[in-house]
Design an enzyme around this catalytic site. Structure first.
Site, PDB file in Angstrom:
ATOM      1  N   HIS A 219       0.812  -1.222   0.000  1.00  0.00           N
ATOM      2  CA  HIS A 219       0.000   0.000   0.000  1.00  0.00           C
ATOM      3  C   HIS A 219       0.837   1.260   0.000  1.00  0.00           C
ATOM      4  O   HIS A 219       0.379   2.316   0.425  1.00  0.00           O
ATOM      5  CB  HIS A 219      -0.938   0.018   1.204  1.00  0.00           C
ATOM      6  CG  HIS A 219      -1.984  -1.023   1.123  1.00  0.00           C
ATOM      7  ND1 HIS A 219      -1.925  -2.185   1.850  1.00  0.00           N
ATOM      8  CD2 HIS A 219      -3.089  -1.100   0.354  1.00  0.00           C
ATOM      9  CE1 HIS A 219      -2.970  -2.933   1.553  1.00  0.00           C
ATOM     10  NE2 HIS A 219      -3.693  -2.300   0.644  1.00  0.00           N
ATOM     11  N   ASP A 381      23.823  -1.330 -26.967  1.00  0.00           N
ATOM     12  CA  ASP A 381      24.502  -2.579 -26.610  1.00  0.00           C
ATOM     13  C   ASP A 381      25.681  -2.910 -27.517  1.00  0.00           C
ATOM     14  O   ASP A 381      26.259  -3.985 -27.412  1.00  0.00           O
ATOM     15  CB  ASP A 381      23.501  -3.749 -26.628  1.00  0.00           C
ATOM     16  CG  ASP A 381      22.910  -3.977 -28.024  1.00  0.00           C
ATOM     17  OD1 ASP A 381      23.177  -3.163 -28.938  1.00  0.00           O
ATOM     18  OD2 ASP A 381      22.176  -4.973 -28.195  1.00  0.00           O
ATOM     19  N   PRO A 530      28.286   3.441 -34.576  1.00  0.00           N
ATOM     20  CA  PRO A 530      29.286   2.649 -33.842  1.00  0.00           C
ATOM     21  C   PRO A 530      29.906   1.535 -34.677  1.00  0.00           C
ATOM     22  O   PRO A 530      31.109   1.265 -34.569  1.00  0.00           O
ATOM     23  CB  PRO A 530      28.498   2.072 -32.664  1.00  0.00           C
ATOM     24  CG  PRO A 530      27.059   2.203 -33.039  1.00  0.00           C
ATOM     25  CD  PRO A 530      26.957   3.381 -33.934  1.00  0.00           C
TER      26      PRO A 530
END
Ligand code: ADP
Ligand code: MG
Length: 565
Positions: A219, A381, A530
């Site tokens: 809660h 990645d 990249p």
């Protein structure tokens, strides 16, 4: 901090309930005033109606558990607020069966009070009522008179009782069964972020980075204990220890890994795998493992682990099929056998050649830079992928100083062991160079590398379809090949390397045509691709290896590319 839809608390609780009725499909009906869900079609043999409820915000509990093999009615209060006794009374009267009504109640003052008052009103109408109180929470074990809170074990109690009720059990039998399951259940929950308030989107409480609330409730109240984040195995060990300290489970355990609303499915499965392994390591037999979000706390980022000392008497009820949209669908736990493990991870060499070891060290140093470049236009990645490939090549390699053999290890490592787009494409690049180099005399390596890069360009374009200008590694590869053609040189030289670097640098101005960069359009502009930078970097390393040149001209140009933007 924002939430997707800002909504009034009461409105969201109601809309959620009517949404659950729609999801449940035929047989489940919605009452708006007072608010509850119910079924008019209990199983034929059912003699006792099951009614549960509690504050909204824990969906799919309880509304999603209404239907065949589950509850007869569910009455939610507003978010994190107990239902009104009028709701419980009306819902129970609506679904009451000849043997009466069983209330399943989580142990919170407001819930207990309202269910108890509703029970008085029902009894006054001549309806028999029993109550099963769920109080499984480890985090509130020292709460004194109010007792432990009711949390995710409620899911298990409601699933088991639903199947037993369908099998025609009496009110007294069901009440005893429910109490027995509760007594055998313990849950501990952790959270790294509190839920967001549906009103203003603010977090209910702050958890400092690197720490976890340990023993948190459902809660939005913080836990009593805050711990430093350890690795997953360490965390799971701690949770399992908390739950199994005084557990005797001669017949094994039922395990529920429950998401608190803001935890991804993959994380829950990862957690389930770790929890099962931790229990197996303690020689606790597992009868069933379920992962999923069943008892949530809005979108709290956390997970609870429930372990129940199983009883063969009620296990069939746990496994039984049902017709609700929200209850788990447990299977019999069978562990896991890895039938196709290659064993490649083991027994591999750790002695790479100096050249390959140097490549591995430099890759580690550049990893974050490459990830950052990929993050700007893709998914961040690329550095990890290239590091995986090189480390697999190191495992395949041996200490011998043999560039041709190293290129072969790199080709097979990237082709076989690296995912993403770049893994197999770089595998083709290494493969092209390796096969030309394998046939070349030692003094003709520069020519073999250049010819290999040409073969690689053809293969990469055949596989991936990229042209120059598409912002991929093709831009660096083709720049070398085109430059050598223009100058009519026979082998890779310093000028070729500069051409590769220039080709890679030019990608910073390109909109992606292939690969993930194509999804971000103009937003990729400003930083180079990249894959292209990596190819230029490899050209520089190969040129240094082939010619023995140790000038740092290429390194300097590459560093500028990586640091750029
Ligand atoms: P993923 O995009 O699957 O996460 P990586 O991050 O490992 O893959 O690799 C991204 C790189 O792959 C890009 O920088 C780009 O150079 C290269 N790439 C992607 N698609 C292609 C393609 N069709 N042809 C050539 N290179 C590509
Ligand atoms: Mg990527």
């Amino acid at each position: 901090m924002t939430v997707l839809f800002i909504a009034d608390r009461a409105k969201r609780a109601r809309a959620g309930l009517s949404g659950l009725a729609m999801v449940a499909g035929e047989g489940v009906e919605y009452s708006s005033d007072p608010a509850y869900l119910f079924t008019r079609r209990p199983a034929e043999g059912r003699r006792v109606a099951l009614v549960s409820g509690g504050g909204a915000g824990h969906e799919p509990m309880h509304g999603g558990f209404v239907g065949r093999g589950g509850l007869d009615a569910a009455c939610p209060g507003e978010i994190f607020t107990s239902p009104h006794n009028r709701q419980i009374y009306a819902a129970s009267a609506q679904v009451a069966l000849p043997d009466g009504v069983l209330h399943i109640v989580k142990n919170y003052t407001g819930d207990v009070l309202n269910f108890s008052i509703a029970a008085e009103r029902l009894r006054a109408d001549g309806i028999a009522v029993e109550q099963v109180l769920v109080d499984d929470d480890w985090g509130s074990r020292d709460a004194g008179k109010v007792g432990r809170r009711g949390t995710a074990a409620t899911v298990i109690v409601e699933k088991v009782l639903g199947a037993a009720a369908d099998a025609g059990w009496s009110l007294a039998e069901l009440a005893a069964l429910g109490r027995d399951v509760v007594a055998r259940s313990r849950t501990v929950a952790v959270a790294s972020e509190a839920h967001r308030s549906p009103g203003d989107g603010g977090r209910a409480f702050e958890v400092s980075p690197g720490s976890l609330e340990f023993g948190v409730g459902i809660h939005g109240e913080p836990a009593r204990e805050r711990i430093d984040v350890t690795d997953l195995d360490g965390l799971v060990d701690r949770m399992v220890d908390a739950l199994t300290a005084d557990l005797s489970a001669p017949e094994g355990v039922v395990v529920l890994v429950n998401g608190l609303g803001g935890t991804g499915q993959l994380e829950l499965l990862h957690f389930g795998d770790a929890a099962a392994r931790a229990l197996m390591a303690r020689r606790v037999p597992i009868r069933s493992l379920v992962t999923g979000a069943y008892c949530t706390a809005l979108d709290m980022r956390g997970v609870s682990l429930t372990v129940v000392d199983a009883d063969p008497e009620w296990l069939p009820h746990w496994y039984a099929d049902h017709g609700t949209p929200g209850l788990p669908r447990p299977t019999v736990f069978a562990g896991v056998d890895d039938v196709h493990a290659t064993g490649r991870e083991e027994g591999a060499s750790t002695h790479a050649s100096p050249w390959l070891q140097n490549l591995a060290d430099r890759t580690e140093r550049l990893r974050d830079h490459f990830n950052a470049l990929d993050q700007a236009a893709g998914d961040g990645d690329f550095g990890d992928n290239i590091a995986v490939g090189v480390s697999h090549a190191v495992r395949r390699g041996d200490a011998e100083d043999d560039l041709v053999a190293d290129l072969g290890h790199l080709a097979s490592a990237f082709l076989d062991d690296v995912g993403g787009s770049s893994g197999p494409l770089l595998g083709l690049v290494f493969g092209g160079i390796a096969s030309r180099a394998a046939d070349a005399p030692g003094d003709a390596l520069a020519g073999a590398v250049l010819a290999g890069l040409g073969d690689a360009l053809t293969a990469v374009q055949r596989a991936g379809g990229a042209q120059r200008g598409d912002r991929t590694l093709v831009d660096a590869l083709a720049a070398v090949v085109d430059d050598a053609g223009r100058r009519d040189v026979e082998g890779l030289d310093g000028t070729s390397v500069l051409a590769a670097i220039e080709g890679a640098g030019a990608t910073a101005e390109m909109v992606g045509g292939r690969g993930r960069a194509a999804y971000v359009g103009e937003r990729a502009i400003g930083r180079p691709d990249p894959g292209a930078v990596a190819v230029a970097w490899l050209c520089a390393l190969l040129w240094q290896a082939v010619t023995g040149d140790s000038s740092d001209q290429a390194d300097t140009a590459l560093e500028a590319l990586l640091a750029d933007g």
